[in-house]
Design a protein around this motif. Sequence first.
Motif, PDB file in Angstrom:
ATOM      1  N   PRO A   1       0.844  -1.192   0.000  1.00  0.00           N
ATOM      2  CA  PRO A   1       0.000   0.000   0.000  1.00  0.00           C
ATOM      3  C   PRO A   1       0.884   1.248   0.000  1.00  0.00           C
ATOM      4  O   PRO A   1       1.834   1.344   0.785  1.00  0.00           O
ATOM      5  N   ILE A   2       0.582   2.187  -0.880  1.00  0.00           N
ATOM      6  CA  ILE A   2       1.372   3.411  -1.018  1.00  0.00           C
ATOM      7  C   ILE A   2       0.530   4.611  -0.610  1.00  0.00           C
ATOM      8  O   ILE A   2      -0.612   4.761  -1.031  1.00  0.00           O
ATOM      9  N   ASP A   3       1.130   5.468   0.205  1.00  0.00           N
ATOM     10  CA  ASP A   3       0.477   6.692   0.668  1.00  0.00           C
ATOM     11  C   ASP A   3       1.336   7.880   0.219  1.00  0.00           C
ATOM     12  O   ASP A   3       2.550   7.882   0.430  1.00  0.00           O
ATOM     13  N   ILE A   4       0.718   8.855  -0.426  1.00  0.00           N
ATOM     14  CA  ILE A   4       1.432  10.062  -0.846  1.00  0.00           C
ATOM     15  C   ILE A   4       0.722  11.262  -0.238  1.00  0.00           C
ATOM     16  O   ILE A   4      -0.493  11.415  -0.377  1.00  0.00           O
ATOM     17  N   LYS A   5       1.479  12.122   0.436  1.00  0.00           N
ATOM     18  CA  LYS A   5       0.926  13.322   1.055  1.00  0.00           C
ATOM     19  C   LYS A   5       1.609  14.564   0.491  1.00  0.00           C
ATOM     20  O   LYS A   5       2.763  14.503   0.064  1.00  0.00           O
ATOM     21  N   GLY A   6       0.884  15.689   0.506  1.00  0.00           N
ATOM     22  CA  GLY A   6       1.440  16.949   0.018  1.00  0.00           C
ATOM     23  C   GLY A   6       1.147  18.084   0.976  1.00  0.00           C
ATOM     24  O   GLY A   6       0.040  18.198   1.500  1.00  0.00           O
ATOM     25  N   VAL A   7       2.156  18.920   1.234  1.00  0.00           N
ATOM     26  CA  VAL A   7       2.020  20.072   2.120  1.00  0.00           C
ATOM     27  C   VAL A   7       2.602  21.295   1.433  1.00  0.00           C
ATOM     28  O   VAL A   7       3.696  21.228   0.860  1.00  0.00           O
ATOM     29  N   LYS A   8       1.896  22.415   1.474  1.00  0.00           N
ATOM     30  CA  LYS A   8       2.394  23.659   0.881  1.00  0.00           C
ATOM     31  C   LYS A   8       3.682  24.059   1.572  1.00  0.00           C
ATOM     32  O   LYS A   8       3.777  24.060   2.801  1.00  0.00           O
ATOM     33  N   SER A   9       4.678  24.389   0.790  1.00  0.00           N
ATOM     34  CA  SER A   9       5.975  24.779   1.340  1.00  0.00           C
ATOM     35  C   SER A   9       6.602  25.829   0.434  1.00  0.00           C
ATOM     36  O   SER A   9       7.069  25.518  -0.658  1.00  0.00           O
ATOM     37  N   GLY A  10       6.592  27.083   0.871  1.00  0.00           N
ATOM     38  CA  GLY A  10       7.136  28.160   0.051  1.00  0.00           C
ATOM     39  C   GLY A  10       6.353  28.304  -1.244  1.00  0.00           C
ATOM     40  O   GLY A  10       5.141  28.361  -1.264  1.00  0.00           O
ATOM     41  N   GLY A  11       7.094  28.324  -2.365  1.00  0.00           N
ATOM     42  CA  GLY A  11       6.448  28.440  -3.662  1.00  0.00           C
ATOM     43  C   GLY A  11       6.064  27.111  -4.270  1.00  0.00           C
ATOM     44  O   GLY A  11       5.596  27.060  -5.406  1.00  0.00           O
ATOM     45  N   GLY A  12       6.240  26.016  -3.526  1.00  0.00           N
ATOM     46  CA  GLY A  12       5.921  24.686  -4.050  1.00  0.00           C
ATOM     47  C   GLY A  12       5.201  23.846  -3.015  1.00  0.00           C
ATOM     48  O   GLY A  12       4.575  24.360  -2.087  1.00  0.00           O
TER      49      GLY A  12
ATOM     50  N   SER B   1      15.392  14.465   3.286  1.00  0.00           N
ATOM     51  CA  SER B   1      14.798  14.481   4.612  1.00  0.00           C
ATOM     52  C   SER B   1      13.491  13.719   4.609  1.00  0.00           C
ATOM     53  O   SER B   1      12.847  13.568   3.587  1.00  0.00           O
ATOM     54  N   SER B   2      13.071  13.265   5.789  1.00  0.00           N
ATOM     55  CA  SER B   2      11.830  12.507   5.868  1.00  0.00           C
ATOM     56  C   SER B   2      10.843  13.122   6.841  1.00  0.00           C
ATOM     57  O   SER B   2       9.789  12.569   7.098  1.00  0.00           O
ATOM     58  N   GLY B   3      11.159  14.290   7.414  1.00  0.00           N
ATOM     59  CA  GLY B   3      10.271  14.921   8.385  1.00  0.00           C
ATOM     60  C   GLY B   3       9.225  15.763   7.722  1.00  0.00           C
ATOM     61  O   GLY B   3       9.133  15.867   6.514  1.00  0.00           O
ATOM     62  N   GLY B   4       8.396  16.461   8.553  1.00  0.00           N
ATOM     63  CA  GLY B   4       7.353  17.356   8.046  1.00  0.00           C
ATOM     64  C   GLY B   4       7.955  18.649   7.579  1.00  0.00           C
ATOM     65  O   GLY B   4       9.160  18.868   7.618  1.00  0.00           O
ATOM     66  N   SER B   5       7.132  19.585   7.109  1.00  0.00           N
ATOM     67  CA  SER B   5       7.641  20.836   6.612  1.00  0.00           C
ATOM     68  C   SER B   5       6.689  21.953   6.906  1.00  0.00           C
ATOM     69  O   SER B   5       5.608  21.775   7.439  1.00  0.00           O
ATOM     70  N   GLY B   6       7.089  23.140   6.462  1.00  0.00           N
ATOM     71  CA  GLY B   6       6.512  24.436   6.761  1.00  0.00           C
ATOM     72  C   GLY B   6       5.037  24.629   6.637  1.00  0.00           C
ATOM     73  O   GLY B   6       4.292  24.447   7.574  1.00  0.00           O
ATOM     74  N   GLY B   7       4.550  25.100   5.458  1.00  0.00           N
ATOM     75  CA  GLY B   7       3.194  25.615   5.312  1.00  0.00           C
ATOM     76  C   GLY B   7       2.124  24.600   5.647  1.00  0.00           C
ATOM     77  O   GLY B   7       2.374  23.426   5.792  1.00  0.00           O
ATOM     78  N   ALA B   8       0.881  25.091   5.772  1.00  0.00           N
ATOM     79  CA  ALA B   8      -0.178  24.211   6.218  1.00  0.00           C
ATOM     80  C   ALA B   8      -1.245  23.936   5.180  1.00  0.00           C
ATOM     81  O   ALA B   8      -2.120  23.143   5.429  1.00  0.00           O
ATOM     82  N   LEU B   9      -1.198  24.602   4.028  1.00  0.00           N
ATOM     83  CA  LEU B   9      -2.275  24.422   3.048  1.00  0.00           C
ATOM     84  C   LEU B   9      -1.685  24.203   1.673  1.00  0.00           C
ATOM     85  O   LEU B   9      -0.727  24.856   1.300  1.00  0.00           O
ATOM     86  N   PRO B  10      -2.272  23.324   0.816  1.00  0.00           N
ATOM     87  CA  PRO B  10      -3.330  22.404   1.225  1.00  0.00           C
ATOM     88  C   PRO B  10      -2.760  21.172   1.856  1.00  0.00           C
ATOM     89  O   PRO B  10      -1.903  20.548   1.264  1.00  0.00           O
ATOM     90  N   GLN B  11      -3.187  20.813   3.019  1.00  0.00           N
ATOM     91  CA  GLN B  11      -2.702  19.632   3.717  1.00  0.00           C
ATOM     92  C   GLN B  11      -3.759  18.552   3.674  1.00  0.00           C
ATOM     93  O   GLN B  11      -4.927  18.823   3.936  1.00  0.00           O
ATOM     94  N   THR B  12      -3.350  17.338   3.360  1.00  0.00           N
ATOM     95  CA  THR B  12      -4.326  16.266   3.220  1.00  0.00           C
ATOM     96  C   THR B  12      -4.781  15.791   4.580  1.00  0.00           C
ATOM     97  O   THR B  12      -4.132  16.024   5.594  1.00  0.00           O
ATOM     98  N   GLY B  13      -5.899  15.069   4.582  1.00  0.00           N
ATOM     99  CA  GLY B  13      -6.394  14.510   5.819  1.00  0.00           C
ATOM    100  C   GLY B  13      -7.559  15.309   6.370  1.00  0.00           C
ATOM    101  O   GLY B  13      -8.064  16.234   5.762  1.00  0.00           O
ATOM    102  N   PRO B  14      -7.991  14.973   7.604  1.00  0.00           N
ATOM    103  CA  PRO B  14      -9.199  15.577   8.161  1.00  0.00           C
ATOM    104  C   PRO B  14      -9.048  17.030   8.539  1.00  0.00           C
ATOM    105  O   PRO B  14     -10.024  17.693   8.811  1.00  0.00           O
ATOM    106  N   GLU B  15      -7.798  17.595   8.582  1.00  0.00           N
ATOM    107  CA  GLU B  15      -7.638  18.980   8.985  1.00  0.00           C
ATOM    108  C   GLU B  15      -8.345  19.921   8.039  1.00  0.00           C
ATOM    109  O   GLU B  15      -8.851  20.963   8.442  1.00  0.00           O
ATOM    110  N   ASP B  16      -8.366  19.581   6.722  1.00  0.00           N
ATOM    111  CA  ASP B  16      -9.052  20.435   5.761  1.00  0.00           C
ATOM    112  C   ASP B  16     -10.511  20.598   6.144  1.00  0.00           C
ATOM    113  O   ASP B  16     -11.056  21.702   6.139  1.00  0.00           O
TER     114      ASP B  16
END
Length: 237
Positions: free
Chosen positions: A51-62, A188-203
């Motif tokens: 099973p593969i999970d891909i997540k995306g978090v806004k970070s700067g201009g990308g 790196s494998s940790g989290g990063s800066g911006g918060a939108l758009p962040q996947t999951g129930p936070e939206d």
Amino acid sequence: MSYPKRTAALASVAALAGSAVLMTAPAAHAEVVNVNYQCKTPIGDKSAVSPIDIKGVKSGGGYKITMSWQKGVSSSPVDLGKGAMNPSATIELGGADSGTMNVTGPANQAVVPANTPIKINDLTGTYTPKKSGKVTFTAGVLTIKALGTTTTCTPTNSPGASLTLDVTAASGSSGGSGSSGGTQSDGSSGGSGGALPQTGPEDSAIALGTLGGTVLLAGAAGTLWLTRRHQTARARR
């Protein structure tokens, strides 16, 4: 207009305002997708489903993209010492963009015993959109380098997208493919800066919280307006 009718009208306005807030909430959708890998190894062909999970978090201009494996893939006939295995992978882009982006990660931090599934650490990369719109991210080829050998694992079941992001290109950017703007990666494998758009129930939590604030403000404004109307009517009598 009677008091009950005024109350109903205010409730309708509040509901419409809440709907508008929900429609403008950040769009991000993620799901775990089973990927059937066919691996070409130094000791022959092997297959594994993970099973593969891909997540995306806004970070700067990308957007920082993180790809995770929930099960191990392939194996080694000998023990792999700490730091002996280096994984990387590609992610296929679709929707408003096309091409691939690369994700990488750290070497194994513990010994991988012989003849056991190789657990891949989280792989990360930076995606910089060239066009605004909904972009899909689908698992591509996994590459494992260890002890001077290279193993490539290719999806064979045409897996669906693990992530869909509604991205916004940098101001002044023209149309183009993510294969030129979205192929940067980091280890790196940790989290990063911006918060939108962040996947999951936070939206959903953000959208519902904003909706609640909108309805509360609309109700307060309606009460104040009705109170002033009643005071004016009494003064005229």
